[in-house]
Design a protein around this motif. Structure first.
Motif, mmCIF file in Angstrom:
data_model
loop_
_atom_site.group_PDB
_atom_site.id
_atom_site.type_symbol
_atom_site.label_atom_id
_atom_site.label_comp_id
_atom_site.label_asym_id
_atom_site.label_seq_id
_atom_site.Cartn_x
_atom_site.Cartn_y
_atom_site.Cartn_z
ATOM 1 N N SER A 177 34.017 6.634 33.466
ATOM 2 C CA SER A 177 35.060 7.620 33.765
ATOM 3 C C SER A 177 35.873 7.968 32.521
ATOM 4 C CB SER A 177 35.984 7.087 34.859
ATOM 5 O OG SER A 177 37.020 7.998 35.135
ATOM 6 N N LEU A 178 36.203 6.976 31.718
ATOM 7 C CA LEU A 178 36.944 7.241 30.481
ATOM 8 C C LEU A 178 36.118 8.088 29.519
ATOM 9 C CD1 LEU A 178 38.617 3.769 29.846
ATOM 10 C CD2 LEU A 178 39.785 5.903 30.433
ATOM 11 N N TYR A 205 39.956 7.896 23.387
ATOM 12 C CA TYR A 205 40.088 6.659 24.132
ATOM 13 C C TYR A 205 38.809 6.428 24.933
ATOM 14 C CZ TYR A 205 42.427 2.839 26.603
ATOM 15 O OH TYR A 205 42.775 1.599 27.108
ATOM 16 N N THR A 206 37.744 6.155 24.199
ATOM 17 C CA THR A 206 36.434 5.829 24.764
ATOM 18 C C THR A 206 35.631 5.147 23.678
ATOM 19 O OG1 THR A 206 34.506 6.703 25.950
ATOM 20 C CG2 THR A 206 35.382 8.056 24.166
ATOM 21 N N SER A 220 34.611 2.493 35.544
ATOM 22 C CA SER A 220 35.801 3.003 34.864
ATOM 23 C C SER A 220 35.512 3.286 33.392
ATOM 24 C CB SER A 220 36.970 2.034 34.999
ATOM 25 O OG SER A 220 36.726 0.801 34.354
ATOM 26 N N TYR A 254 41.498 0.747 22.347
ATOM 27 C CA TYR A 254 40.515 0.909 23.418
ATOM 28 C C TYR A 254 39.676 -0.358 23.551
ATOM 29 C CZ TYR A 254 36.252 2.268 25.806
ATOM 30 O OH TYR A 254 35.185 2.281 26.659
ATOM 31 N N LYS A 258 36.144 11.714 30.830
ATOM 32 C CA LYS A 258 37.437 12.360 30.568
ATOM 33 C C LYS A 258 37.569 12.748 29.099
ATOM 34 C CE LYS A 258 40.038 10.133 34.301
ATOM 35 N NZ LYS A 258 41.104 9.139 34.650
ATOM 36 N N SER A 259 37.104 11.882 28.216
ATOM 37 C CA SER A 259 37.231 12.185 26.789
ATOM 38 C C SER A 259 36.398 13.406 26.423
ATOM 39 C CB SER A 259 36.805 10.975 25.948
ATOM 40 O OG SER A 259 35.402 10.806 25.965
#
Length: 339
Positions: free
Chosen positions: A187-188, A199-200, A184, A208, A191-192
């Motif tokens: 994954s973050l 938010y990474t 996860s 975060y 996405k960023s």
């Protein structure tokens, strides 16, 4: 007179047993040919202060530039504005010498404490951090407990792919905490990069860090700063580079740390991410910094002259705008040599 100075230098050296380093540092930025009509670049420039001595600063470039000062935190930077584009590639080579000693508590003069008590954009104060303080009975008189809390909560890591070839992914436990796995975290990050957002790991985002418990030095120390400031203890962010234990070589990326104020003007340094990586030195890094570093800037949410894209989260790498839009259309290289 020369003999007197020589004897004085010997006496000073004999009274100081703290480790120190003397090295040259080179900060190189390469700009390719560019058809943008309005190109602007900002590069941080280190200065001497109570903990380091910067000397023999030279900047070699064909560009016209100015040296500016960011007023809130006192940072210095190079600023160049290029109208009409770049017909050919060019470089900016900044070279200087550094003397850096191991330090403990330091008295810094002229610091405006109000700059280091409130929230920054990604370093909020109060709210959830007040709840953490209450749940753990933290007090401003025991900042070691806050340091230990962040050290125990966080894992150093910046995994970018769920593969065994990613050293940070391999190093992390499969389950970080309830609801958070190393997959996860990846994954973050993905996405960023795809959709934008901070938010990474690597943005110094206290929320975060609190939620995910994985990050780099920016995240460790932002978390600490949010807790410290929520206790009404001033805390500052410092960023520069770690210097490897070698005589010369390249440096891959930045390193950051923090300090908090106690006993009027005395500031206590912490390097919590280093303590996580070097577990045997976790006691040392509360109240001490080793000599293997150089500081470029300090503070968050920096206001740079003519920069159109808002306050700067933190400042260590070049900032480039092309026709008013942020750009990564440059390459950078950092190196050092022991002297």
């Amino acid at each position: 007179m020369r003999l007197l100075l020589f004897i004085t230098a010997i006496l000073m050296c004999s009274c100081s047993h703290l480790p120190e380093r003397n090295f040259e540092f080179n900060y190189k930025v390469s700009l390719p040919a560019n058809s943008a009509q309005d190109i602007k670049i900002w590069i941080p420039v280190p200065t001497s202060n109570e903990v380091q001595s910067i000397g023999n600063l030279s900047i070699d470039t064909d560009l016209d530039y100015e040296i500016k000062k960011e007023e809130k935190h006192g940072n210095t930077y190079l600023y160049a504005s290029i109208n009409g584009g770049l017909a050919k590639s060019t470089e900016i080579n900044m070279h200087f010498t550094v003397n850096r000693k191991q330090i403990g508590n330091v008295d810094f003069e002229g610091v405006n404490l109000s700059n280091y008590l409130g929230s920054n954009r990604l370093v909020p104060v109060g709210g959830r951090f007040d709840s953490i303080i209450a749940a753990n009975a933290f007090t401003s008189k025991d900042m070691k407990a806050v340091y230990n809390f962040v050290l125990n909560e966080m894992h150093y890591g910046k995994p970018k792919a769920s593969t065994k070839t990613d050293e940070y992914y391999t190093r992390l436990p499969d389950v970080i905490k309830d609801g958070v796995t190393k997959d996860s975290v990846v994954s973050l990050y993905e996405k960023s990069k795809k959709y934008g957002g901070e938010y990474t790991f690597g943005n110094g985002n206290s929320d975060y860090a609190c939620d995910i418990s994985v990050g780099n030095c920016t995240d460790f120390h932002s978390y600490f700063m949010s807790l410290s400031r929520s206790l009404d203890v001033p805390a500052r962010f410092h960023i520069g580079f770690s210097i490897p234990q070698a005589t010369e070589g390249n440096i891959g990326g930045y390193h950051c740390w923090a300090d908090f104020q106690q006993n009027n003007s005395t500031w206590t340094p912490v390097d919590i991410s280093a303590a996580d990586i070097e577990a045997d030195n976790s006691e040392f890094y509360f109240g001490n910094l080793n000599e293997n570093r150089v500081e470029f800037t300090q503070g968050r949410d920096l206001k740079l002259e003519n920069y159109k894209n808002g306050l700067v989260n933190f400042f260590i790498y070049p900032l480039l705008e092309e026709d008013g839009k942020t750009s990564n259309n440059y390459s950078k290289e950092f190196s050092f040599k022991e002297i």
